[in-house]
Scaffold this motif. Structure first.
Motif: not given
Length: 114
Positions: A38-55
């Motif tokens: 996610r990226q809010a105005p004036g801020k850097q893009r940040e990781l929220v969550a991720f999921i791998t192929i293995g779950g």
């Protein structure tokens, strides 16, 4: 190539919930992981969550305990369930695939009102 299309964003009051979807198409067999950023105005893009192929899953500290990432492999879709939303969650949410190449979706706006 891989194409990613996000949906499900919108306006919600603080304390509410939204579910975002990220549908992948194209060479989906080359994807090893999909993440939400996610990226809010004036801020850097940040990781929220991720999921791998293995779950395996991982979450950014600001959303731990409130957001849940999941997938439906039969639909080539990854979901982000967002609960207990706060105004600080307001941002454009993007999904990103990693594998033989990195691809981004166009983003979906989430706005949380106080």
């Amino acid at each position: 190539q891989v194409q990613l299309v996000e949906s499900g964003g919108g306006l919600v009051q603080a304390g509410g919930s939204l579910r975002l979807s990220c549908k992948a198409s194209g060479f989906t067999g080359r994807i090893n992981a999909i993440g939400w950023y996610r990226q809010a105005p004036g801020k850097q893009r940040e990781l929220v969550a991720f999921i791998t192929i293995g779950g395996s899953t991982n979450y950014g500290d600001p959303v731990k305990g409130r957001f849940t990432i999941s997938r439906d492999s039969t639909k080539n879709t990854v979901y982000l369930q967002m609960n207990s939303l706060i105004p600080e969650d307001t941002a454009v949410y993007y999904c990103k695939s990693e594998g033989r190449g990195v691809y981004w979706g166009q983003g979906t706006q989430v706005t949380v009102s106080s």
